[in-house]
Design a protein around this motif. Structure first.
Motif, mmCIF file in Angstrom:
data_model
loop_
_atom_site.group_PDB
_atom_site.id
_atom_site.type_symbol
_atom_site.label_atom_id
_atom_site.label_comp_id
_atom_site.label_asym_id
_atom_site.label_seq_id
_atom_site.Cartn_x
_atom_site.Cartn_y
_atom_site.Cartn_z
ATOM 1 N N PHE A 137 32.492 47.911 28.460
ATOM 2 C CA PHE A 137 33.317 47.377 27.710
ATOM 3 C C PHE A 137 31.847 46.073 27.860
ATOM 4 N N SER A 138 31.931 46.442 29.754
ATOM 5 C CA SER A 138 30.254 45.484 30.299
ATOM 6 C C SER A 138 30.920 44.276 31.441
ATOM 7 N N GLY A 139 32.223 43.713 30.392
ATOM 8 C CA GLY A 139 32.777 41.958 30.601
ATOM 9 C C GLY A 139 32.772 42.341 32.526
ATOM 10 N N THR A 140 32.539 41.166 33.283
ATOM 11 C CA THR A 140 33.172 41.157 34.363
ATOM 12 C C THR A 140 34.119 39.781 34.582
ATOM 13 N N ASP A 141 34.654 39.201 35.823
ATOM 14 C CA ASP A 141 35.737 38.083 35.400
ATOM 15 C C ASP A 141 36.271 37.369 37.058
ATOM 16 N N ALA A 142 35.325 36.080 36.979
ATOM 17 C CA ALA A 142 34.939 36.244 38.267
ATOM 18 C C ALA A 142 36.370 35.501 39.085
ATOM 19 N N ASP A 143 37.735 35.310 38.299
ATOM 20 C CA ASP A 143 38.779 35.211 38.934
ATOM 21 C C ASP A 143 39.517 36.753 39.876
ATOM 22 N N LEU A 144 39.254 37.906 38.662
ATOM 23 C CA LEU A 144 39.770 39.092 39.596
ATOM 24 C C LEU A 144 38.740 39.308 40.656
ATOM 25 N N GLN A 145 37.787 38.917 40.808
ATOM 26 C CA GLN A 145 36.782 39.123 42.236
ATOM 27 C C GLN A 145 37.451 38.332 43.402
ATOM 28 N N THR A 146 37.731 37.049 42.888
ATOM 29 C CA THR A 146 38.183 35.997 44.279
ATOM 30 C C THR A 146 39.328 36.761 44.383
ATOM 31 N N ALA A 147 40.058 37.319 43.543
ATOM 32 C CA ALA A 147 41.435 37.906 44.193
ATOM 33 C C ALA A 147 41.744 39.199 44.721
ATOM 34 N N ILE A 148 40.360 40.181 44.597
ATOM 35 C CA ILE A 148 40.373 40.990 44.945
ATOM 36 C C ILE A 148 39.676 41.238 46.158
ATOM 37 N N ASN A 149 38.382 40.411 45.777
ATOM 38 C CA ASN A 149 37.065 41.052 46.763
ATOM 39 C C ASN A 149 36.534 41.925 47.065
ATOM 40 N N PRO A 150 36.524 43.110 46.463
ATOM 41 C CA PRO A 150 35.867 44.105 46.280
ATOM 42 C C PRO A 150 34.806 45.420 47.099
ATOM 43 N N GLY A 151 33.993 43.881 46.975
ATOM 44 C CA GLY A 151 32.866 44.399 47.543
ATOM 45 C C GLY A 151 32.096 45.047 47.455
ATOM 46 N N ALA A 152 32.315 45.114 46.147
ATOM 47 C CA ALA A 152 31.133 45.605 44.517
ATOM 48 C C ALA A 152 31.635 45.008 43.618
ATOM 49 N N PRO A 153 30.319 45.294 42.361
ATOM 50 C CA PRO A 153 30.440 44.349 41.240
ATOM 51 C C PRO A 153 32.550 44.838 40.125
ATOM 52 N N ILE A 154 32.368 44.488 39.478
ATOM 53 C CA ILE A 154 33.239 44.443 38.942
ATOM 54 C C ILE A 154 32.760 44.603 37.236
ATOM 55 N N ARG A 155 32.957 45.854 36.570
ATOM 56 C CA ARG A 155 32.880 45.949 35.105
ATOM 57 C C ARG A 155 34.358 46.261 34.427
ATOM 58 N N ASP A 156 33.736 46.223 32.580
ATOM 59 C CA ASP A 156 34.532 47.127 32.288
ATOM 60 C C ASP A 156 36.082 46.729 32.497
ATOM 61 N N VAL A 157 36.183 44.876 32.396
ATOM 62 C CA VAL A 157 37.334 44.107 32.441
ATOM 63 C C VAL A 157 37.665 44.095 31.172
ATOM 64 N N VAL A 158 39.199 44.320 31.719
ATOM 65 C CA VAL A 158 40.187 43.962 30.156
ATOM 66 C C VAL A 158 41.051 42.555 30.668
ATOM 67 N N PHE A 159 41.578 42.083 30.352
ATOM 68 C CA PHE A 159 42.421 40.628 30.620
ATOM 69 C C PHE A 159 44.033 40.809 29.536
ATOM 70 N N LEU A 160 44.385 39.650 29.773
ATOM 71 C CA LEU A 160 45.446 40.021 29.100
ATOM 72 C C LEU A 160 46.024 38.102 29.386
ATOM 73 N N GLU A 161 46.307 37.101 29.043
ATOM 74 C CA GLU A 161 46.600 35.714 29.167
ATOM 75 C C GLU A 161 47.263 35.232 28.122
ATOM 76 N N PHE A 162 48.001 34.050 28.974
ATOM 77 C CA PHE A 162 48.254 33.712 27.864
ATOM 78 C C PHE A 162 49.470 32.731 28.662
ATOM 79 N N ASP A 163 49.835 30.848 28.281
ATOM 80 C CA ASP A 163 51.006 29.780 28.577
ATOM 81 C C ASP A 163 51.777 30.112 28.437
ATOM 82 N N PHE A 164 52.947 29.558 29.705
ATOM 83 C CA PHE A 164 54.227 30.298 28.950
ATOM 84 C C PHE A 164 54.913 28.244 29.808
#
Length: 615
Positions: A137-164
């Motif tokens: 999917f090629s996409g990345t996500d800064a929020d995931l990068q901040t949350a887990i700090n994986p030490g390597a680039p993140i790709r193939d990002v998928v996310f679901l979001e909503f307000d409640f």
């Protein structure tokens, strides 16, 4: 020369970078699976986006509202908006990274719910797949990068979001993390797939990751939940659900146990939720998150009387009722509330609040038009309360007394004096309290410290070696007695085998105080026979022990009533002589009178004396 050297260095640097990149690429590779007899059987896998289930055709908006939150119920309309996906795979996309799952005929822990994956969701179940690695999917996500700090680039990002907007004060939902990378090759390598369950109140600057293990065990990730089978394990193995060696249920090699995400929220406020997953450093071997349908609870929860969220299991004091409040139950129009205990409805328990007073499993459900709408549950354990044998007492002026609240498991103390120790020493009469807590139960105990008064010895009786001491007790406290000058004490006021014609040091006191009275008492006993032959035995009668008493008189008569001896303070002995001459052997009579030094009453004693003058 400098030009050549510079170019050689650039070439060397290029080669080093190329080798590094190449080594990273070959360090992670696809590991095809082989089917097992079990995996080739019909119904061996969960169903994902199977058209035989109506929710498989739901839009992501419907899946969130009708499956994830409402659990398929039509009686509750959640306050949810702005449901979005990335990538925006439509329902018509057979290769979409999200969807509806149902456990079908398998033993998967959740009956149904929503799944998102950094690959093709359908490949996670339905039938055996040799590989599950179709992200790209090629996409990345800064929020995931901040949350887990994986030490390597993140790709193939998928996310679901909503307000409640929650109507209770706690958000909870159940989920399972599964991955193809649950193998020593990946789990013990440099990095693995990452995911996060993020929440923040609208307007807050940062997210909070809810994908955290209980007890401070760290984030939910492959590297942080490992079995002992792996060389780099075990790590938090109690949260590992097992390796998929038979390749059934799902096409992921391993998964966690069902986990519960929890966050405190403010009813009526708007929150943003984001579930995000991605490959770390490569696009190989997918992972997935399964969220149980109906477990995303924002409309009904159990809180305490103050509106504070309660965990799934709580401890209460034995026989002390605890208020369980079904928060959000009254927000459903026309809803009927019913509380349950150990699976059975509690008669008459149809209010938002129920007072739990015994250990067991409590559940509250709402019904609309006879159909179950929502439910919430809690397990209650009872803990024994505090017990204390706190005793006060009496003190005299200048005395101190030790107050002991007693000991117990996890006991903490708070005295009315401000002290926090098990015992205190006080020197002032008054009321003292101590509140004892064991972390769950607390109870206050009260005792009295009373001003003691000195007792008074009012009477002493002595007869044939038995002495009875009578004393006043103005303090009404417990008295104790001693006739050996305080060396030993007893609670009884009667003493036996007390020596006659001996000065006895008598003490009486209020127990555990210095309120004490002392008197010396002579145990006078009249001697009935004398043999004045100078052998040192029974040579005379001596009134000296009582001669100093007030109104002392002692007279000896012969049988005819003639006075032959009259004692005084100077002359207290009669040796059977009269005017220097021994009297004949015969019976003589005595009369003794004095004021008792204790009772102040007149003592009158009379009797006979046998005189034996032996030559």
């Amino acid at each position: 020369m400098n030009y050549r050297l510079k170019n050689y260095l650039l070439l060397l640097l290029f080669l080093m970078v190329s080798v590094s990149v190449f080594s990273q690429k070959i360090s992670r590779k696809l590991i095809p699976e082989k089917p097992t007899e079990a995996s080739l059987m019909a119904g061996a896998f969960i169903d994902i986006n199977d058209p035989s289930y109506a929710p498989s055709a739901y839009t992501i908006d419907d899946l969130v509202k009708k499956i994830l939150i409402a659990g398929g119920s039509n009686c509750f309309i959640p306050n949810v908006s702005n449901v979005a996906l990335y990538p925006n795979h439509l329902v018509s996309n057979n290769n979409r990274a999200w969807g509806y799952f149902h456990r079908g005929t398998t033993n998967f822990p959740f009956e149904d719910g929503i799944v998102i994956t950094n690959g093709n969701a359908r490949m996670g179940g339905n039938s055996f797949q040799q590989t599950v690695s179709t992200g790209l999917f090629s996409g990345t996500d800064a929020d995931l990068q901040t949350a887990i700090n994986p030490g390597a680039p993140i790709r193939d990002v998928v996310f679901l979001e909503f307000d409640f907007v929650p109507t209770n004060s706690q958000l909870t939902f159940n989920y399972i993390f599964a991955s193809r990378e649950y193998s020593p090759y990946y789990a013990c390598g440099n990095y693995t797939d990452g995911f996060a369950l993020l929440i923040k109140k609208n307007g807050d600057p940062a997210y909070t990751n809810m994908a955290i293990l209980p007890g401070g065990a760290g984030p939910v990730s492959i590297k942080n939940i490992l079995p002992s089978d792996f060389a780099c394990g075990p790590v938090n193995e109690q949260f590992f659900g097992g390796l998929n060696t038979a390749m059934t249920e799902t096409n992921y090699r391993g998964r966690t146990v069902p986990l519960t995400a929890t966050a405190a929220v403010v009813p009526g406020e708007t929150y943003h939720f984001k579930m995000v997953i991605g490959d770390v450093g490569d696009w190989f071997e997918d992972s997935a998150v399964f969220i149980e349908g109906g477990s995303f609870e924002i409309g009904l929860g159990i809180v305490d009387a103050n509106g504070n969220p309660l965990s799934d299991t709580i401890d209460i004091c034995d026989n002390v009722p605890k208020a369980l409040v079904a928060q959000g139950a009254s927000n459903v129009p026309g809803a009927v509330i019913q509380w349950y205990f150990n699976g059975n409805p509690i008669p008459g328990a149809n209010n938002t609040t129920y007072m739990a007073d015994q250990a067991g499993f409590y559940e509250v459900k709402t019904f609309v038009s006879g159909s179950e709408c929502q439910s919430a549950s809690i397990t209650v354990n009872t803990v024994s309360g505090i017990y204390s044998n706190l005793q006060g007492g009496q003190i005299c002026s200048g005395d101190q007394i030790l107050l002991d609240a007693g000991s117990g498991t996890n006991y903490t103390y708070l005295w009315s004096t401000g002290a926090t120790t098990q015992t205190i020493t006080v020197n002032t009469p008054g009321t003292y309290t101590v509140t004892i807590s064991n972390g769950i139960c607390s109870k206050t105990f009260t005792t009295q410290v009373i001003q003691a008064l000195v007792p008074e010895i009012v009477k002493i009786d002595y007869n044939h070696g038995v002495m009875t001491v009578t004393a006043t007790n103005p303090s009404n406290g417990e008295l104790e007695y001693s006739i050996d000058n305080g060396f030993t004490w007893q609670s009884s006021n009667v003493f036996t085998n007390v020596m006659k014609n001996t000065e006895i040091p008598i003490r009486v006191r209020v127990v555990r105080t210095s309120c004490e009275v002392y008197v010396a008492y002579f145990t006078f006993a009249m001697q009935n026979i004398i043999t004045p032959n100078s052998d040192g035995v029974n040579d005379f009668i001596d009134f000296k022990g009582v001669s100093d008493y007030k109104n002392f008189k002692a007279v000896i008569f012969d049988r005819y009533g003639k006075e032959i001896f009259n004692a005084d303070k100077k002359e207290t002995r009669w040796n059977g002589f009269l005017l220097g001459r021994p009297l004949p052997t015969a019976s003589y009579w005595y009369q003794l009178e004095y004021q008792d030094p204790v009772s102040k009453s007149t003592v009158l004693k009379t009797g006979w004396i046998l005189l034996k003058n032996i030559k």
